[in-house]
Design an enzyme around this catalytic site. Structure first.
Site, PDB file in Angstrom:
ATOM      1  N   CYS A  16      42.328  42.533  39.652  1.00 30.27           N
ATOM      2  CA  CYS A  16      41.166  42.185  40.493  1.00 30.27           C
ATOM      3  C   CYS A  16      40.762  40.990  40.241  1.00 30.27           C
ATOM      4  O   CYS A  16      40.674  40.377  39.290  1.00 30.27           O
ATOM      5  CB  CYS A  16      40.177  43.135  40.356  1.00 30.27           C
ATOM      6  SG  CYS A  16      40.559  44.785  40.865  1.00 30.27           S
ATOM      7  N   GLY A  42      45.210  39.116  42.441  1.00 29.06           N
ATOM      8  CA  GLY A  42      45.302  40.454  43.067  1.00 29.06           C
ATOM      9  C   GLY A  42      45.900  39.967  44.783  1.00 29.06           C
ATOM     10  O   GLY A  42      45.133  39.202  45.412  1.00 29.06           O
ATOM     11  N   ASN A 117      35.926  43.834  38.526  1.00 26.76           N
ATOM     12  CA  ASN A 117      37.382  43.699  37.999  1.00 26.76           C
ATOM     13  C   ASN A 117      37.307  44.427  36.451  1.00 26.76           C
ATOM     14  O   ASN A 117      36.481  44.179  35.568  1.00 26.76           O
ATOM     15  CB  ASN A 117      37.441  42.236  37.558  1.00 26.76           C
ATOM     16  CG  ASN A 117      38.689  41.699  36.925  1.00 26.76           C
ATOM     17  OD1 ASN A 117      38.373  40.424  36.438  1.00 26.76           O
ATOM     18  ND2 ASN A 117      39.751  42.377  36.799  1.00 26.76           N
ATOM     19  N   GLY A 118      38.518  45.123  36.113  1.00 25.40           N
ATOM     20  CA  GLY A 118      38.472  45.804  34.852  1.00 25.40           C
ATOM     21  C   GLY A 118      38.931  47.333  35.079  1.00 25.40           C
ATOM     22  O   GLY A 118      39.435  47.699  36.190  1.00 25.40           O
ATOM     23  N   TYR A 257      48.516  34.006  30.179  1.00 25.95           N
ATOM     24  CA  TYR A 257      49.037  34.135  31.244  1.00 25.95           C
ATOM     25  C   TYR A 257      48.222  34.354  32.656  1.00 25.95           C
ATOM     26  O   TYR A 257      48.562  33.866  33.581  1.00 25.95           O
ATOM     27  CB  TYR A 257      50.038  35.201  31.064  1.00 25.95           C
ATOM     28  CG  TYR A 257      50.899  35.654  32.561  1.00 25.95           C
ATOM     29  CD1 TYR A 257      51.596  34.951  33.282  1.00 25.95           C
ATOM     30  CD2 TYR A 257      50.429  36.947  32.850  1.00 25.95           C
ATOM     31  CE1 TYR A 257      52.181  35.243  34.496  1.00 25.95           C
ATOM     32  CE2 TYR A 257      51.122  37.416  34.350  1.00 25.95           C
ATOM     33  CZ  TYR A 257      51.936  36.673  34.981  1.00 25.95           C
ATOM     34  OH  TYR A 257      52.464  36.827  36.090  1.00 25.95           O
TER      35      TYR A 257
END
Ligand code: SF4
Length: 486
Positions: A16, A42, A117-118, A257
């Site tokens: 996300c 995302g 996000n998570g 990354y």
């Protein structure tokens, strides 16, 4: 039949992206730009909720940012001087509209929207308790749990309710929340996922990465700190620390990354970190070769670092096609075999007769690495030595990154020598965990108090995995929460 990811590139996937802006006449339009800069976090669904005084407006859709918000009629509906936005990645099957964020609910104090996000690691347990108490869930996301906890919180104000709800959740979360007259940003006490604060004129911005600030011309003020909650309203930015302190454990894979190389976290440039990782890899795992070749795009900065440190020339021996769509007709097995060539092609003019060091950022299942090594050999390379700018990925992530089950991770199944045979390389080496920490400016990994989350390399999970442990004993529960990641 249409499907997504028919030619899986075998990468872990960030799930996300977040963006929020307060007090700007073009709030929704800037949110679109911010989400566009964060598309790599995302690609399967996106949404914006804006606030115009007391009224909220939402648009959510499956698909990418550019397509979703290209229609001027959609943008005309997103009025107001404050907005939050979200990009979502989800595995096929659970990308349904009701799971697309930001989620929005009406409370007695007014409307409230939230993007996450998570991944909450006790959301299943909380969800079961709340369903027993009468809650009716509308999505399968863990994020919705926060709304239901807010609904039954004793505190009266929106802020009291957010804090009371978050004190009950475990896991990794960066959040942007929008209430009338207020933008909220929060990071979990470990600070696993990123969130930065920016400024443009008199407006404040929250974003997953600084590249989303750059695109709208905002300056970066600072990272939101682990365990910090900021409230942005007409009087400015207010910071509180409502949670018990915890050790800082930012996801080290963001540097390797996930994040865009032009982003910065914690005063570190992601690009420079990747170059240093490549240089460290060259010191640890040098080899006689003629060329250093990155697996583009993510392997490029580490390959440059490797080449500079080793003195071996850098060359673009693999070319990436950037125009591969996300959606394809379901391929037959025969066609699927060519899938990797849709995205990458080996450049024989560069590779013929050369001893090649191939640099990539990770090996997950090993499927793509195998095909890329084969492709480089077919292009005439005399030797292929694979160098990986992360330690072996031996464990799954439960903090907001889509990973296969541990049994499918190549590094869980095989030793490095066996992996080299599996992918068909003449040699294979990964950066060591201490080498990775050195590249991040530490002397080594502190085994008692690791400076980052590195659980997918070490199995040292900083936050309890309550739901995973429950699923292990009661597998039928997983049906209740399929696709619950945010
Ligand atoms: Fe990042 Fe790995 Fe930790 Fe997940 S387990 S948060 S990918 S370092």
């Amino acid at each position: 039949m249409l499907t997504t990811h028919p030619f899986d590139d075998d990468k872990l996937k960030e799930e996300c992206a977040l963006f929020g802006i307060f007090n700007h006449s073009d709030a929704a339009a800037l949110t679109v730009l911010g989400l566009h800069a964060l598309q790599h976090r995302g690609q399967e669904a996106t949404g914006i909720v804006s606030c115009d005084g007391e009224r909220f407006h939402a648009h959510r859709a499956l698909g990418q940012v550019g397509d979703t918000f290209a229609d001027p009629r959609v943008m005309a509906g997103l009025t107001g001087r404050a907005a939050i936005g979200h990009n979502r990645y989800a595995t096929t099957g659970d990308t349904v509209l009701r799971n697309v964020q930001p989620l929005y609910f009406d409370f007695d104090f007014g409307g409230f929207a939230l993007g996450h996000n998570g991944n909450l690691t006790n959301a299943l347990q909380l969800r079961r308790q709340m369903i027993r108490r009468g809650s009716l869930f509308q999505s399968t996301t863990d994020t919705e749990t926060i709304f239901h906890l807010m609904a039954v919180a004793r505190g009266g104000s929106v802020l009291d309710r957010v804090v009371e709800a978050l004190r009950q959740v475990e896991g990794a979360y960066s959040l942007v929340g929008l209430a009338a007259g207020m933008l909220i940003g929060v990071r979990d006490p470990y600070g696993v996922r990123p969130l930065v604060l920016g400024r443009i004129g008199d407006s404040f911005v929250l974003a997953s990465e600084t590249c989303a600030l750059d695109i709208i011309g905002a300056t970066c003020v600072r990272d939101i700190e682990p365990g910090e909650l900021v409230v942005i309203d007409s009087s400015g930015v207010h910071s509180i620390r409502p949670f018990a302190p915890a050790e800082r454990r930012f996801c080290i894979f963001e540097y390797i990354y996930f994040a865009r190389p032009d982003s910065r976290f914690e005063n570190r440039s992601v690009y420079e970190a990747r170059e240093r990782i490549g240089a460290e890899l060259a010191r640890e795992a040098g080899v006689d070769a003629d060329l250093v070749v990155p697996v583009p795009d993510s392997g490029v900065p580490a390959a440059i670092g490797y080449a500079k440190q080793s003195g071996i020339p850098f060359s673009l021996g693999i070319i990436r096609n950037h125009y591969v769509g996300r959606t394809f007709i379901e391929p037959t097995d025969h066609i699927r075999h060519f899938g990797v060539k849709l995205k990458h092609n080996a450049n024989s003019a560069v590779l013929k007769g050369k001893r090649v060091v191939l640099v990539d950022d990770s090996i997950v299942r090993g499927t793509t690495s195998t095909k890329i090594v084969e492709m480089v050999r077919q292009a005439g390379a005399a030797e292929v030595h694979m160098r990986i700018s992360s330690p072996p990925t031996t464990h799954s992530c439960f903090y907001g990154i889509d990973t296969p089950e541990q049994e499918k991770l190549l590094a869980h199944r095989y030793s490095v020598e066996e992996m080299a045979k599996f992918i068909g390389a003449d040699s294979l080496a990964f950066i060591s965990i201490d080498g990775l920490y050195r590249a991040m400016g530490e002397t080594a990994r502190n085994a008692q108090h690791p400076q980052f989350c590195d659980a997918c390399f070490t199995g040292d999970y900083p936050i309890a995995l309550t739901d995973r442990d429950q699923r292990a004993t009661q597998p039928e529960l997983s049906l209740l929460f399929e696709g619950g990641r945010a």
